[in-house]
Design a protein around this motif. Sequence first.
Motif, PDB file in Angstrom:
ATOM      1  N   VAL A  94      -9.843   4.581   2.250  1.00  0.00           N
ATOM      2  CA  VAL A  94      -8.828   3.973   1.384  1.00  0.00           C
ATOM      3  C   VAL A  94      -7.441   4.168   1.977  1.00  0.00           C
ATOM      4  O   VAL A  94      -6.652   3.231   2.060  1.00  0.00           O
ATOM      5  N   ARG A  95      -7.136   5.375   2.408  1.00  0.00           N
ATOM      6  CA  ARG A  95      -5.810   5.645   2.983  1.00  0.00           C
ATOM      7  C   ARG A  95      -5.569   4.809   4.234  1.00  0.00           C
ATOM      8  O   ARG A  95      -4.495   4.230   4.408  1.00  0.00           O
ATOM      9  N   THR A  96      -6.557   4.754   5.113  1.00  0.00           N
ATOM     10  CA  THR A  96      -6.408   3.985   6.341  1.00  0.00           C
ATOM     11  C   THR A  96      -6.270   2.500   6.035  1.00  0.00           C
ATOM     12  O   THR A  96      -5.462   1.800   6.654  1.00  0.00           O
ATOM     13  N   PHE A  97      -7.046   2.004   5.069  1.00  0.00           N
ATOM     14  CA  PHE A  97      -6.944   0.602   4.656  1.00  0.00           C
ATOM     15  C   PHE A  97      -5.528   0.286   4.181  1.00  0.00           C
ATOM     16  O   PHE A  97      -4.951  -0.737   4.550  1.00  0.00           O
ATOM     17  N   TYR A  98      -4.957   1.142   3.340  1.00  0.00           N
ATOM     18  CA  TYR A  98      -3.605   0.909   2.833  1.00  0.00           C
ATOM     19  C   TYR A  98      -2.556   0.990   3.937  1.00  0.00           C
ATOM     20  O   TYR A  98      -1.584   0.232   3.935  1.00  0.00           O
ATOM     21  N   ILE A  99      -2.730   1.905   4.876  1.00  0.00           N
ATOM     22  CA  ILE A  99      -1.779   2.016   5.985  1.00  0.00           C
ATOM     23  C   ILE A  99      -1.792   0.740   6.816  1.00  0.00           C
ATOM     24  O   ILE A  99      -0.737   0.174   7.136  1.00  0.00           O
ATOM     25  N   ILE A 100      -2.981   0.260   7.172  1.00  0.00           N
ATOM     26  CA  ILE A 100      -3.090  -0.958   7.972  1.00  0.00           C
ATOM     27  C   ILE A 100      -2.575  -2.163   7.188  1.00  0.00           C
ATOM     28  O   ILE A 100      -1.872  -3.024   7.740  1.00  0.00           O
ATOM     29  N   SER A 101      -2.897  -2.240   5.900  1.00  0.00           N
ATOM     30  CA  SER A 101      -2.421  -3.358   5.083  1.00  0.00           C
ATOM     31  C   SER A 101      -0.900  -3.360   4.983  1.00  0.00           C
ATOM     32  O   SER A 101      -0.262  -4.414   5.064  1.00  0.00           O
ATOM     33  N   GLY A 102      -0.309  -2.192   4.809  1.00  0.00           N
ATOM     34  CA  GLY A 102       1.150  -2.103   4.760  1.00  0.00           C
ATOM     35  C   GLY A 102       1.781  -2.535   6.065  1.00  0.00           C
ATOM     36  O   GLY A 102       2.803  -3.235   6.079  1.00  0.00           O
ATOM     37  N   TYR A 103       1.187  -2.126   7.174  1.00  0.00           N
ATOM     38  CA  TYR A 103       1.688  -2.541   8.481  1.00  0.00           C
ATOM     39  C   TYR A 103       1.609  -4.061   8.632  1.00  0.00           C
ATOM     40  O   TYR A 103       2.567  -4.695   9.077  1.00  0.00           O
ATOM     41  N   LEU A 104       0.473  -4.646   8.249  1.00  0.00           N
ATOM     42  CA  LEU A 104       0.309  -6.096   8.387  1.00  0.00           C
ATOM     43  C   LEU A 104       1.262  -6.860   7.475  1.00  0.00           C
ATOM     44  O   LEU A 104       1.814  -7.890   7.869  1.00  0.00           O
ATOM     45  N   MET A 105       1.475  -6.375   6.255  1.00  0.00           N
ATOM     46  CA  MET A 105       2.407  -7.047   5.347  1.00  0.00           C
ATOM     47  C   MET A 105       3.832  -6.965   5.885  1.00  0.00           C
ATOM     48  O   MET A 105       4.595  -7.933   5.798  1.00  0.00           O
ATOM     49  N   THR A 106       4.202  -5.825   6.453  1.00  0.00           N
ATOM     50  CA  THR A 106       5.528  -5.686   7.044  1.00  0.00           C
ATOM     51  C   THR A 106       5.683  -6.614   8.235  1.00  0.00           C
ATOM     52  O   THR A 106       6.732  -7.244   8.419  1.00  0.00           O
ATOM     53  N   MET A 107       4.642  -6.736   9.044  1.00  0.00           N
ATOM     54  CA  MET A 107       4.688  -7.621  10.201  1.00  0.00           C
ATOM     55  C   MET A 107       4.842  -9.078   9.760  1.00  0.00           C
ATOM     56  O   MET A 107       5.649  -9.818  10.311  1.00  0.00           O
ATOM     57  N   VAL A 108       4.081  -9.493   8.752  1.00  0.00           N
ATOM     58  CA  VAL A 108       4.185 -10.859   8.242  1.00  0.00           C
ATOM     59  C   VAL A 108       5.572 -11.098   7.662  1.00  0.00           C
ATOM     60  O   VAL A 108       6.200 -12.130   7.925  1.00  0.00           O
TER      61      VAL A 108
END
Length: 82
Positions: A33-47
């Motif tokens: 869950v933590r890793t999923f949220y970290i990657i999702s946050g990174y991708l949302m910031t990139m977008v």
Amino acid sequence: MGTLRFFLAVMVVIMHSAPVLGYDANVPGSTAVRTFYIISGYLMTMVYSEKYALSHSSYYYFITNRFYKLFPLYWIVVLLVI
């Protein structure tokens, strides 16, 4: 990154269904869950930084696009649950 997010989401589903199905996940649920949220946050910031950075009302457009993407799915799930 999408494949890794999918793998982590599957691990979370397996962890939640372990008592019923008897399977164990390769990754502990809290780590997934933590890793999923970290990657999702990174991708949302990139977008946000690539697609909306040059716009005058970039934050407004970003939030409204997220709303239009997620809100219909929310109501579909609510109707299925009811």
